[in-house]
Write an enzyme that holds these catalytic residues in place. Sequence first.
Site, PDB file in Angstrom:
ATOM      1  N   ASP A 106     -11.247   9.066  -4.442  1.00 34.39           N
ATOM      2  CA  ASP A 106     -10.627  10.150  -5.202  1.00 34.39           C
ATOM      3  C   ASP A 106     -11.517  11.381  -5.233  1.00 34.39           C
ATOM      4  O   ASP A 106     -11.049  12.500  -5.144  1.00 34.39           O
ATOM      5  CB  ASP A 106     -10.335   9.704  -6.640  1.00 34.39           C
ATOM      6  CG  ASP A 106      -9.158   8.742  -6.686  1.00 34.39           C
ATOM      7  OD1 ASP A 106      -8.301   8.822  -5.787  1.00 34.39           O
ATOM      8  OD2 ASP A 106      -9.109   7.920  -7.617  1.00 34.39           O
TER       9      ASP A 106
ATOM     10  N   SER B 211       4.256   9.579  -2.584  1.00 31.87           N
ATOM     11  CA  SER B 211       3.143   9.036  -3.350  1.00 31.87           C
ATOM     12  C   SER B 211       3.207   9.643  -4.757  1.00 31.87           C
ATOM     13  O   SER B 211       4.216  10.249  -5.106  1.00 31.87           O
ATOM     14  CB  SER B 211       1.858   9.399  -2.636  1.00 31.87           C
ATOM     15  OG  SER B 211       0.818   8.678  -3.199  1.00 31.87           O
TER      16      SER B 211
ATOM     17  N   LYS C  40       1.316   1.292 -14.219  1.00 26.79           N
ATOM     18  CA  LYS C  40       1.067   1.457 -12.791  1.00 26.79           C
ATOM     19  C   LYS C  40       0.495   0.138 -12.297  1.00 26.79           C
ATOM     20  O   LYS C  40      -0.628  -0.236 -12.640  1.00 26.79           O
ATOM     21  CB  LYS C  40       0.100   2.611 -12.538  1.00 26.79           C
ATOM     22  CG  LYS C  40      -0.081   2.913 -11.067  1.00 26.79           C
ATOM     23  CD  LYS C  40      -0.711   4.276 -10.899  1.00 26.79           C
ATOM     24  CE  LYS C  40      -0.765   4.743  -9.457  1.00 26.79           C
ATOM     25  NZ  LYS C  40      -1.040   3.782  -8.439  1.00 26.79           N
TER      26      LYS C  40
ATOM     27  N   ARG D 178       5.183   0.520   2.949  1.00 30.56           N
ATOM     28  CA  ARG D 178       5.415   1.953   2.915  1.00 30.56           C
ATOM     29  C   ARG D 178       5.058   2.657   4.229  1.00 30.56           C
ATOM     30  O   ARG D 178       5.715   3.615   4.627  1.00 30.56           O
ATOM     31  CB  ARG D 178       4.619   2.594   1.779  1.00 30.56           C
ATOM     32  CG  ARG D 178       4.914   4.066   1.696  1.00 30.56           C
ATOM     33  CD  ARG D 178       4.341   4.690   0.481  1.00 30.56           C
ATOM     34  NE  ARG D 178       2.893   4.641   0.495  1.00 30.56           N
ATOM     35  CZ  ARG D 178       2.129   5.080  -0.477  1.00 30.56           C
ATOM     36  NH1 ARG D 178       2.689   5.551  -1.572  1.00 30.56           N
ATOM     37  NH2 ARG D 178       0.826   5.020  -0.404  1.00 30.56           N
TER      38      ARG D 178
ATOM     39  N   GLU E   7       6.699  -2.759  -6.308  1.00 25.80           N
ATOM     40  CA  GLU E   7       5.313  -3.112  -6.069  1.00 25.80           C
ATOM     41  C   GLU E   7       5.231  -4.629  -5.962  1.00 25.80           C
ATOM     42  O   GLU E   7       5.775  -5.336  -6.811  1.00 25.80           O
ATOM     43  CB  GLU E   7       4.515  -2.632  -7.292  1.00 25.80           C
ATOM     44  CG  GLU E   7       3.137  -2.194  -7.005  1.00 25.80           C
ATOM     45  CD  GLU E   7       3.061  -0.878  -6.239  1.00 25.80           C
ATOM     46  OE1 GLU E   7       4.080  -0.173  -6.097  1.00 25.80           O
ATOM     47  OE2 GLU E   7       1.969  -0.595  -5.737  1.00 25.80           O
TER      48      GLU E   7
ATOM     49  N   LYS F 226      -4.553   7.677 -14.454  1.00 26.02           N
ATOM     50  CA  LYS F 226      -5.379   6.573 -13.957  1.00 26.02           C
ATOM     51  C   LYS F 226      -6.403   6.126 -15.004  1.00 26.02           C
ATOM     52  O   LYS F 226      -7.109   6.946 -15.581  1.00 26.02           O
ATOM     53  CB  LYS F 226      -6.127   7.008 -12.684  1.00 26.02           C
ATOM     54  CG  LYS F 226      -5.214   7.358 -11.510  1.00 26.02           C
ATOM     55  CD  LYS F 226      -4.555   6.159 -10.872  1.00 26.02           C
ATOM     56  CE  LYS F 226      -5.392   5.500  -9.810  1.00 26.02           C
ATOM     57  NZ  LYS F 226      -5.468   6.176  -8.535  1.00 26.02           N
TER      58      LYS F 226
ATOM     59  N   CYS G 144     -44.333 -19.137 -15.858  1.00 24.14           N
ATOM     60  CA  CYS G 144     -45.562 -19.888 -16.161  1.00 24.14           C
ATOM     61  C   CYS G 144     -46.108 -20.680 -14.972  1.00 24.14           C
ATOM     62  O   CYS G 144     -47.141 -21.328 -15.081  1.00 24.14           O
ATOM     63  CB  CYS G 144     -45.338 -20.810 -17.349  1.00 24.14           C
ATOM     64  SG  CYS G 144     -44.199 -22.157 -17.000  1.00 24.14           S
TER      65      CYS G 144
END
Length: 722
Positions: free
Chosen positions: A39, A84, A116, A137, A177, A343, A440
């Site tokens: 991003d 998108s 989402k 897609r 989805e 987001k 130790c």
Amino acid sequence: MTNGKDPALRWRELAELVEDARRRYYVSDAATLSDIEYDRLYRELEELEAAHPELISADSPTQQVGGERSEMFEPVEHLQRMLSLDNAFSLDELDAWAARIEKDLGSSPPMLCELKVDGLAVDIVYENGRLRSLATRGDGRTGEDVTYNVRFLPSIPRTLTPAPGHPVPDLVEVRGEMYFQLADFDALNDEMLALGRTPFANARNAGAGTLRQRVDRREDELASALERGSTSIDRLQLDLDRAVRRLELLKLVVHGIGVWNGHAPTSQAEAYEALRGWGLPTSDRARVVASTREVHEFIGYFGEHRHDVEHEIDGVVVKIDNLATQDRLGSTSRAPRWAIAYKYPPEVVRTRLLNIEVNVGRTGRVTPFAVLEPVKVAGSTVSMATLHNEQEVRRKGVLIGDLVFLRKAGDVIPEVLGPVVEERDGTERAFVMPTLCPSCGTTLAPAKESDVDIRCPNQRSCPSQLRERVFHLASRGALDIEGLGFKAAVALLDDGVISDEGDVLGLSAENLRGSAFFTRDGGEAERPLTANAEKLLVELEAAKSRPLWRVIVALSIRHVGPTAAQALAREFGDLDRISAASVEELSSVDGVGSIIAEAVLDWFSVDWHRAVVEKWRLAGVRLAQERVAAGPRPLDGVTVVITGTIEGWSRDDATLAVQEAGGKVSGSVSKKTDFVVVGENAGSKLDKAIALERPVLDASGFVVLLEHGPDAARAVATIGTP
Ligand code: IVH
């Protein structure tokens, strides 16, 4: 923005980086950049293009939609372009989007909020009610035909059934989805690790990897291997079975429509109603709201309850509900103007595994942990993560120097998921469990041959174990001594003020003056104590009369936590009686099994352990209590569920308070739950309590329950309402 670089050069650099990340993401299902890195680069590219529009060309990544097609699959043209979504990374950005729309329309329209789903976008076409194609897609215009997999996808109906008021159109294109439920996703990644492969960083990659398996080709291969009597039959069969099993776990949620021939709905919500009526899975978490304030509330609610949802979510999608208004607002070449994706911060990131070190715990257990290049994930910076034991390091297949996926889901402890195998350059090296204690130098060994864990047997004086025991005895679940944290414990031991935990309770002002940690520079002969040290002395005094069970917890007896300690204290009422008890006597106590009984007996058989008890006795620690075993306690037989943050209580304290009063704290609401105590940000447990009509208490009702018992609490509880 271009760091002094020529903008055209920086543009090329960014375009290539973004393009490369995309190709890997969409074509080989292996993300090479985290979402946040991607991003950031994408945004920089957008900003650069905004400042230098001459750089924009048709092949810029900003001008493409989604991914590319992989050549292995048959292309399918979508009936309508799959767009998108634009993203908002803050509420301000979201509000700016809403304000633009309000300005365009002259009023603020109803909005539909929904989750989402982190999954893989698919396009399904039904013709005359029968499924015609299922496609990914792809680039938004042309996707990959995966229809051959439909027979293994139980969540996709092959035919649509007409619903009252919603006849099935002769042609309809729906979008949705495909995703994995969390538990299935984790199991899938375990399988990937076992195969020595890079685990999926997120459910979207996993969905893509799964749906794009050419099951049909595998079947052909197997059939011809069977014909030839080939030696690879078993492998092919296994491979096919695994592919089918994974497909069967994929779920669908429908969130959009493309072409719709026939009586069209007027709103997104109505469209969902129709889709649901025809037998397509839609989300029941979608809400139509009237204001941005309500959108914020929706986002806030699921930000808190992100992990109560059965699948991964990466944000909230806000859509203008009315379809005519959607049309009016239209789309850019990439995304609709009528929708936006808010987001949430990512929960899986990539970072470098710099080293694997080991830690020696309170009971001598040696635990490897990952030292990571610090990375921000789910709101905090992580630089370490436990790896539990040597087997776990092997199981995850991580090498020192690997790039790894790291997950930190909300307040869950960070976890290394596994290596990004593709990124290895040969310099990585395997972790070797040390044979000597790093603290130790004693030779490490498992306590029993069958044990997974190895331990440092030098319990008495291994500095690590000592430190952890001192720290533990002061913790909230034990003697609850404020002012004796980890640093103080280290100072007491390193400066020789105490030689073991036995000395802690008898500490005097004089003793504390022996450590710089507890003193101020006074310039006088007698160094004055710090305010914290003064407080510690007061706290130590108070700790001497804590309930017996807390003293037992403070002793660091293996397997003895608050529940067993309370049972022992209640039954015996006296530490001396516990130390003199036989295994039979100990294990006959409700809540104390034979493993705990053996551990208690073992503990008291060690001389220096008994010396610790004697030192505490000498310091004035109360080692007995009035016996309460005989009498009933107010919450005997009462089961309580605690959810959310109860004002004025930590979760541990609230749990202990219920247990001390004889009650049981359970993790899930059922018909058998007597009370559900609800605080801020209560999750699905409150919904369940309401559904099952269990009495719900707030913080003040909780106090009534503890002080006056269940009858009084019932009188102040609410039933069936939050
Ligand atoms: S609507 C034209 N709703 O997120 C708008 N998309 O980052 C189409 N996604 O391509 C998308 N959950 O694959 C929509 N509730 C939801 C979604 C959702 C996940 C995916 C979708 C989209 C991607 C954009």
